[in-house]
Write an enzyme that holds these catalytic residues in place. Structure first.
Site, PDB file in Angstrom:
ATOM      1  CG  ASN A   1      -0.256   0.015   2.531  1.00 37.73           C
ATOM      2  OD1 ASN A   1       0.968   0.013   2.596  1.00 37.73           O
ATOM      3  ND2 ASN A   1      -1.027   0.032   3.610  1.00 37.73           N
TER       4      ASN A   1
ATOM      5  CG  HIS B   1       5.154   0.645   8.387  1.00 42.41           C
ATOM      6  ND1 HIS B   1       4.286  -0.236   8.991  1.00 42.41           N
ATOM      7  CD2 HIS B   1       5.844   1.274   9.390  1.00 42.41           C
ATOM      8  CE1 HIS B   1       4.442  -0.160  10.303  1.00 42.41           C
ATOM      9  NE2 HIS B   1       5.374   0.742  10.581  1.00 42.41           N
TER      10      HIS B   1
END
Length: 355
Positions: free
Chosen positions: A330, A333
């Site tokens: 994604n 972090h």
């Protein structure tokens, strides 16, 4: 990896000597791809031994690289030719680590002169050190670098009479690309240095970490985002939000380190294994981010929801909406909980990078 029948048949039949010989990098007419040969090592924890393999990379005109592996000790195919998404030819440098099906392989040598020549052209590097006054514009600078087709192969923030970033850029025709980019930059904003001078900045005896280990959160640009040229975007977003970037360094997680770092998610996230695989698939960039208050919440606001689809629908301007591929990859972090900020920063900048 394994010895099942499905893994057989990735290499041509053995020659009269019974030995497998890799060809020089060449155009593979049948597969419409260019092939490169390497020797790699894999540490087999179960057997407590290092195993050596011949590895061939096939680079098609379009689509992901394909990889095949051969065991020269047993003269048998080890991994049939198959696509490995996220892998780039530039990742295969001597001493570097590449990840194939969750196995981290160390590249130890080129198999032939043509592979050596082709890959050294990819790894031709430009070594730079930014000046302290350039630091507030670092994100914009790296976006320009990545947009020029150059890749960041080494990076570290140090205190040298102010915040300076030592970095190495690589890529095809790196010298030409850098000269073109440098001509458009403000004068004296960055210094060109030798590889020996650059190594000075990565010596922790000369330059200890700049991490403060308090009032902090950890931000990591995931390997896929580094490969895709998103590091500058992340750094610019963090700084534009008024957050302090107090420590930064590129690293490549070993799988055991990555599993330990993500242990809190084991049994919680259904894509835990994919999360670990993605984070150790290549170099990432770790940053200590600080603020006078609420740094965890502020950084998470910049990054957006962990779920990429949710980020795209509800907060399309955030980093995960712009860089995320899926929930395991994604983009970035960011520390989740207030009590974990100092612990995560300490694990990266002291436990892993402080050695």
């Amino acid at each position: 990896f394994g010895s099942s029948p499905q893994l057989a048949g990735c290499f041509p039949a053995l020659g009269p000597s019974g030995k497998h010989t890799l060809c020089e990098p060449t155009f593979d007419a049948m597969a419409d791809a260019t092939a490169y040969g390497f020797t790699v090592e894999w540490y087999d924890k179960q057997a407590e031994m290092i195993r050596e393999y011949s590895l061939t990379v096939y680079e098609p005109p379009k689509g992901p690289l394909e990889v095949a592996m051969f065991d020269p000790k047993t003269h048998r195919s080890f991994l049939k030719r198959m696509e490995i998404p996220g892998l780039a030819v530039q990742d295969f440098r001597i001493g570097g680590i590449v990840t194939v099906h969750a196995r981290q392989l160390k590249v130890t040598k080129y198999s032939d002169a043509r592979t050596k020549a082709a890959l050294e052209a990819h790894h031709e590097g430009v070594c730079l050190v930014t000046v302290p006054s350039m630091f507030t514009q670092l994100g914009h600078f790296l976006e320009r670098v990545e947009g020029s087709g150059l890749r960041i192969s080494r990076l570290r923030l140090v205190n040298d009479n102010g915040p300076v970033v030592a970095l190495q850029l690589v890529g095809n025709e790196s010298e030409t690309r850098w000269n073109t980019l440098a001509a458009s930059l403000p004068p004296d904003c960055v210094q060109r240095v030798s590889s020996g001078d650059l190594a000075h900045y990565f010596n922790r005896g000369n330059f200890p970490t700049t991490a403060a280990f308090d009032n902090c959160s950890l931000c990591i640009v995931r390997p896929h985002a580094v490969r895709d040229g998103g590091a500058g975007m992340v750094i610019r977003a963090v700084m534009d939000a008024g957050l302090e970037l107090s420590a930064m360094e590129m690293l490549h997680f070993q799988r055991a380190q990555c599993a330990e770092f993500h242990d809190v998610y084991k049994g919680v996230l259904p894509y835990y294994n994919d999360l670990v695989d993605g984070m150790c698939s290549g170099p990432c960039i770790a940053m200590e981010v600080r603020a006078s208050s609420n740094v965890i919440e502020k950084l998470r606001e910049v990054c957006g929801p962990h779920d990429v689809d949710m980020a795209r629908h509800l907060r399309g301007h955030t980093l995960r909406a712009r860089l995320g591929k899926d929930n395991a990859n994604n983009g970035v972090h960011a520390t989740d909980l207030e009590e974990d900020g100092e612990r995560e920063v300490s694990y990266i900048f002291d436990t892993l990078l402080g050695k």
